[in-house]
Write a protein that holds these residues in place. Structure first.
Motif, mmCIF file in Angstrom:
data_model
loop_
_atom_site.group_PDB
_atom_site.id
_atom_site.type_symbol
_atom_site.label_atom_id
_atom_site.label_comp_id
_atom_site.label_asym_id
_atom_site.label_seq_id
_atom_site.Cartn_x
_atom_site.Cartn_y
_atom_site.Cartn_z
ATOM 1 N N LYS A 1 0.831 -1.202 0.000
ATOM 2 C CA LYS A 1 0.000 0.000 0.000
ATOM 3 C C LYS A 1 0.870 1.257 0.000
ATOM 4 N N ARG A 2 0.463 2.255 -0.773
ATOM 5 C CA ARG A 2 1.223 3.501 -0.808
ATOM 6 C C ARG A 2 0.973 4.307 0.471
ATOM 7 N N SER A 3 2.046 4.938 0.988
ATOM 8 C CA SER A 3 1.863 5.628 2.263
ATOM 9 C C SER A 3 1.100 6.938 2.092
ATOM 10 N N SER A 4 1.164 7.543 0.927
ATOM 11 C CA SER A 4 0.403 8.769 0.731
ATOM 12 C C SER A 4 0.046 8.940 -0.741
ATOM 13 N N LEU A 5 -1.169 9.442 -0.975
ATOM 14 C CA LEU A 5 -1.598 9.646 -2.356
ATOM 15 C C LEU A 5 -1.513 11.127 -2.734
ATOM 16 N N ASP A 6 -0.793 11.901 -1.920
ATOM 17 C CA ASP A 6 -0.677 13.352 -2.138
ATOM 18 C C ASP A 6 -0.228 13.723 -3.544
ATOM 19 N N GLN A 7 0.772 12.989 -4.045
ATOM 20 C CA GLN A 7 1.285 13.321 -5.378
ATOM 21 C C GLN A 7 0.189 13.206 -6.446
ATOM 22 N N SER B 1 -8.032 -2.839 -2.802
ATOM 23 C CA SER B 1 -7.831 -4.240 -2.423
ATOM 24 C C SER B 1 -7.936 -5.152 -3.638
ATOM 25 N N PHE B 2 -8.574 -4.663 -4.709
ATOM 26 C CA PHE B 2 -8.632 -5.467 -5.930
ATOM 27 C C PHE B 2 -7.470 -5.166 -6.876
ATOM 28 N N VAL B 3 -7.214 -3.904 -7.131
ATOM 29 C CA VAL B 3 -6.145 -3.582 -8.094
ATOM 30 C C VAL B 3 -4.758 -3.631 -7.469
ATOM 31 N N GLN B 4 -4.679 -3.369 -6.147
ATOM 32 C CA GLN B 4 -3.398 -3.377 -5.425
ATOM 33 C C GLN B 4 -2.366 -2.482 -6.103
ATOM 34 N N ALA B 5 -2.815 -1.376 -6.663
ATOM 35 C CA ALA B 5 -1.889 -0.463 -7.326
ATOM 36 C C ALA B 5 -2.496 0.934 -7.318
ATOM 37 N N ASP B 6 -1.638 1.930 -7.445
ATOM 38 C CA ASP B 6 -2.115 3.309 -7.496
ATOM 39 C C ASP B 6 -1.794 3.854 -8.875
ATOM 40 N N GLN B 7 -2.783 3.875 -9.739
ATOM 41 C CA GLN B 7 -2.563 4.389 -11.087
ATOM 42 C C GLN B 7 -3.507 5.542 -11.326
ATOM 43 N N LEU B 8 -2.961 6.587 -11.935
ATOM 44 C CA LEU B 8 -3.715 7.829 -12.093
ATOM 45 C C LEU B 8 -5.108 7.614 -12.672
ATOM 46 N N TRP B 9 -5.220 6.760 -13.692
ATOM 47 C CA TRP B 9 -6.508 6.559 -14.361
ATOM 48 C C TRP B 9 -7.557 5.879 -13.487
ATOM 49 N N ASN B 10 -7.140 5.334 -12.340
ATOM 50 C CA ASN B 10 -8.107 4.715 -11.434
ATOM 51 C C ASN B 10 -8.349 5.567 -10.189
ATOM 52 N N GLN C 1 -0.526 16.379 -23.035
ATOM 53 C CA GLN C 1 0.655 15.653 -23.493
ATOM 54 C C GLN C 1 1.529 15.166 -22.338
ATOM 55 N N GLU C 2 1.706 16.031 -21.375
ATOM 56 C CA GLU C 2 2.557 15.720 -20.226
ATOM 57 C C GLU C 2 2.045 14.481 -19.469
ATOM 58 N N LEU C 3 0.704 14.387 -19.359
ATOM 59 C CA LEU C 3 0.128 13.254 -18.629
ATOM 60 C C LEU C 3 0.129 11.985 -19.467
ATOM 61 N N ARG C 4 -0.016 12.187 -20.783
ATOM 62 C CA ARG C 4 -0.019 11.037 -21.680
ATOM 63 C C ARG C 4 1.293 10.265 -21.603
ATOM 64 N N LYS C 5 2.370 10.977 -21.257
ATOM 65 C CA LYS C 5 3.686 10.341 -21.215
ATOM 66 C C LYS C 5 3.946 9.559 -19.930
ATOM 67 N N ARG C 6 3.079 9.761 -18.941
ATOM 68 C CA ARG C 6 3.271 9.041 -17.676
ATOM 69 C C ARG C 6 3.221 7.534 -17.913
ATOM 70 N N GLU C 7 4.024 6.808 -17.129
ATOM 71 C CA GLU C 7 4.074 5.356 -17.299
ATOM 72 C C GLU C 7 2.699 4.702 -17.093
ATOM 73 N N ASP C 8 1.963 5.170 -16.054
ATOM 74 C CA ASP C 8 0.655 4.545 -15.798
ATOM 75 C C ASP C 8 -0.359 4.882 -16.897
ATOM 76 N N MET C 9 -0.281 6.092 -17.473
ATOM 77 C CA MET C 9 -1.233 6.463 -18.516
ATOM 78 C C MET C 9 -0.915 5.762 -19.837
ATOM 79 N N GLN C 10 0.343 5.418 -20.024
ATOM 80 C CA GLN C 10 0.716 4.753 -21.277
ATOM 81 C C GLN C 10 0.087 3.372 -21.433
ATOM 82 N N VAL C 11 -0.179 2.714 -20.307
ATOM 83 C CA VAL C 11 -0.771 1.376 -20.411
ATOM 84 C C VAL C 11 -2.292 1.408 -20.245
ATOM 85 N N TYR C 12 -2.858 2.625 -20.171
ATOM 86 C CA TYR C 12 -4.304 2.738 -19.988
ATOM 87 C C TYR C 12 -5.071 2.666 -21.304
#
Ligand SMILES: [Zn+2]
Length: 279
Positions: free
Chosen positions: A155-161, A195-204, A240-251
């Motif tokens: 689990k991520r300690s903070s989602l502030d970013q 608890s289902f995705v077990q990941a913090d990705q911007l698109w979710n 454009q800046e967000l499109r380049k993010r690693e998590d957005m690239q696989v969305y």
């Protein structure tokens, strides 16, 4: 993971390093089936800890990004040689193949859909067996609340970013109920439960008021919100800046629809709606 079910080693071993760090350094749990020995990855982590005098209280997310990168690259170098091939052999060459030159593994598609269909039970099953294993090879004091430690270790300690990125897209209103929210009352919520995705990705992730976030908790939001998230994600992708993010690239919107569908199949059927909607 991309459409071809390929996963690069950096992504793979950053999760691995994080989970390992939180287990063996933060929770002081020995991660090998002998009581007086240390695994090689464990030694790498302890060595970094000693060299930089890092206290046990620090979870992986709280380490500086330079240090995280250093740890991940050391863990990657070790596992590339010792782990990729070993698990490949142990699983009879059936669940993935890998390329150490490209630093990438590719999952078998049948295995991947099996994992998605039974994700929740597989997750419980692996957590349970990891806890059993750790209990056997660790001192009593360290194994208090063991299942909880194991469950939350990634689990991520903070989602502030994420709040920083999302704040310019939410127009000051709760994603679910539409109520205006003040900044200090804004929560970052996992649309498909963590608890289902077990990941913090911007698109979710969406910004919700504390009332909605707390009452939704681990539940899946009603399907009417699925289209709204997909629309929101289109907006994110237009930058454009967000499109380049690693998590957005696989969305893709289909990926999100599949995830929603799989979470229902995995038992997230207590569909949540906000108590009161402001239209
Ligand atoms: Zn709300």
């Amino acid at each position: 993971m991309n459409d071809r079910l390929e996963l690069n080693y950096s992504t793979l071993f950053s999760s691995f390093a994080k989970i390992y760090w939180n287990l063996v350094i933060h929770h002081n749990l020995n991660q090998i089936n002998m009581t007086d020995k240390k695994s090689e990855v464990q030694r790498i982590l302890l060595d970094v800890q000693t060299r930089y005098q890092i206290p046990n209280t620090l979870v992986f997310d709280k380490l500086s990004s330079d240090l995280q990168v250093e740890i991940i690259s050391k863990v990657k170098r070790k596992c590339k040689l010792n782990v990729m091939g070993a698990i490949y052999g142990d699983t009879g060459y059936t669940i993935y193949d890998f390329d150490n030159g490209k630093e990438q593994l590719r999952l078998n598609s049948t295995f991947y859909s099996f994992m998605q269909r039974f994700q929740r039970v597989l997750n419980y099953f692996t957590n349970y067996h990891l806890a059993l294993f750790l209990e056997k090879f660790n001192e009593k004091g360290d194994t208090t609340n063991l299942l909880l430690k194991v469950e939350n270790v990634s689990k991520r300690s903070s989602l502030d970013q994420f709040y920083q990125v999302l704040s310019s897209f939410y127009s000051g209103k709760c994603f679910y109920c539409g109520k205006a929210i003040k900044k200090d009352n804004a929560h970052v919520d996992h649309f498909i439960p963590w608890s289902f995705v077990q990941a913090d990705q911007l698109w979710n992730l969406v910004i919700a008021c504390s009332g909605c976030n707390l009452s939704k908790s681990d539940k899946l939001a009603n399907g009417i919100f699925l289209d709204t998230v997909i629309e929101r994600n289109e907006k994110l992708l237009s930058i454009q800046e967000l499109r380049k993010r690693e998590d957005m690239q696989v969305y893709t919107s289909n990926k999100l629809k599949d995830l929603y569908h799989y979470s229902v199949e995995n038992g997230f059927t207590d569909f949540w709606v906000p108590k009161k909607m402001v239209l």
